[in-house]
Enzyme design. Structure first.
Site, PDB file in Angstrom:
ATOM      1  N   GLU A   9       0.848  -1.198   0.000  1.00  0.00           N
ATOM      2  CA  GLU A   9       0.000   0.000   0.000  1.00  0.00           C
ATOM      3  C   GLU A   9       0.878   1.239   0.000  1.00  0.00           C
ATOM      4  O   GLU A   9       1.926   1.267   0.639  1.00  0.00           O
ATOM      5  CB  GLU A   9      -0.876   0.018   1.266  1.00  0.00           C
ATOM      6  CG  GLU A   9      -2.306  -0.422   1.044  1.00  0.00           C
ATOM      7  CD  GLU A   9      -3.185   0.621   0.365  1.00  0.00           C
ATOM      8  OE1 GLU A   9      -2.696   1.401  -0.481  1.00  0.00           O
ATOM      9  OE2 GLU A   9      -4.379   0.646   0.691  1.00  0.00           O
ATOM     10  N   ASP A  33      -4.034   5.346   6.119  1.00  0.00           N
ATOM     11  CA  ASP A  33      -4.556   6.567   6.729  1.00  0.00           C
ATOM     12  C   ASP A  33      -5.494   6.156   7.869  1.00  0.00           C
ATOM     13  O   ASP A  33      -5.049   5.889   8.979  1.00  0.00           O
ATOM     14  CB  ASP A  33      -5.243   7.376   5.617  1.00  0.00           C
ATOM     15  CG  ASP A  33      -5.772   8.714   6.083  1.00  0.00           C
ATOM     16  OD1 ASP A  33      -5.300   9.224   7.105  1.00  0.00           O
ATOM     17  OD2 ASP A  33      -6.660   9.259   5.403  1.00  0.00           O
TER      18      ASP A  33
END
Ligand code: IMP
Ligand code: MG
Length: 178
Positions: free
Chosen positions: A102, A106
């Site tokens: 990735e 977040d």
């Protein structure tokens, strides 16, 4: 380096190409050790991870495969939202050692919702490797096993990461100017 403009926002230099590449080399070295003889499958999450994946994979010297998925996260009115698989897996992952790649974690929402789907396909193991880890922003439990950088909860662009589709095409990473 100076600031850049992407649409209505101004970004300032944050991580330089050389530091990014240095961390990626270190990560590749670690993965080459940890996965020797296991023929891992690198599962890259599009779109943001394409440059990270390319630069990392070039430095993987053990026997390994790479494949891509595209996950879209929709922010609805519910707090959890929905994560749909826009491009799914086209290979059998049963008994494979998977390393998810990735660009950034977040809130953790995207992977938190995708992982059960992947687990149901019975891979031998699943680990998560990220370029950027915004650990203060995490809201959904996701275990990050390998990271290049821990970064503060500020919006970034460049090196594959976008603001509204733009800003992906730079070798450095920029941070939203306060
Ligand atoms: P999460 O589901 O909240 O962990 O977010 C994951 C996805 O949101 C990432 O794969 C990115 O595509 C996007 N994202 C989160 N933070 C940023 C940022 O600072 N810049 C660009 N994209 C971001
Ligand atoms: Mg994105």
């Amino acid at each position: 380096m100076s600031t850049i403009q992407v649409l209505d926002k101004t970004f300032e230099p944050y991580l330089k190409e050389a530091e990014i590449q240095e961390k990626i080399t270190a990560l590749a070295t670690q993965l080459n050790q940890d996965y020797a003889g296991k023929r891992p499958l690198f599962l890259s999450v599009l779109n943001g991870s394409f440059l990270f994946t390319a630069d990392l994979f070039k430095q993987i010297t053990i026997e390994a495969e790479v494949s891509f998925i595209k996950l879209a996260s929709y922010k609805g009115t519910s707090s959890t939202g929905n994560v749909i698989t826009a491009i799914g897996l086209d290979i059998n992952v049963k008994d494979r050692h998977i390393i998810i790649l990735e660009d950034i974690i977040d809130t953790g929402k995207t992977l938190h919702h995708y992982l059960p789907q992947l687990e149901s396909m019975q891979p031998a193991s699943i680990k998560i490797a990220v370029l950027l880890n915004k650990k203060e922003a995490l809201q959904f439990p996701v275990q990050v096993d390998y990271r290049c950088f821990d970064i503060p909860n500020k919006f970034v662009v460049g090196y594959g990461l976008d603001y509204d589709g733009l800003g992906r095409n730079s070798k450095d990473i920029y941070q939203l100017k306060a």
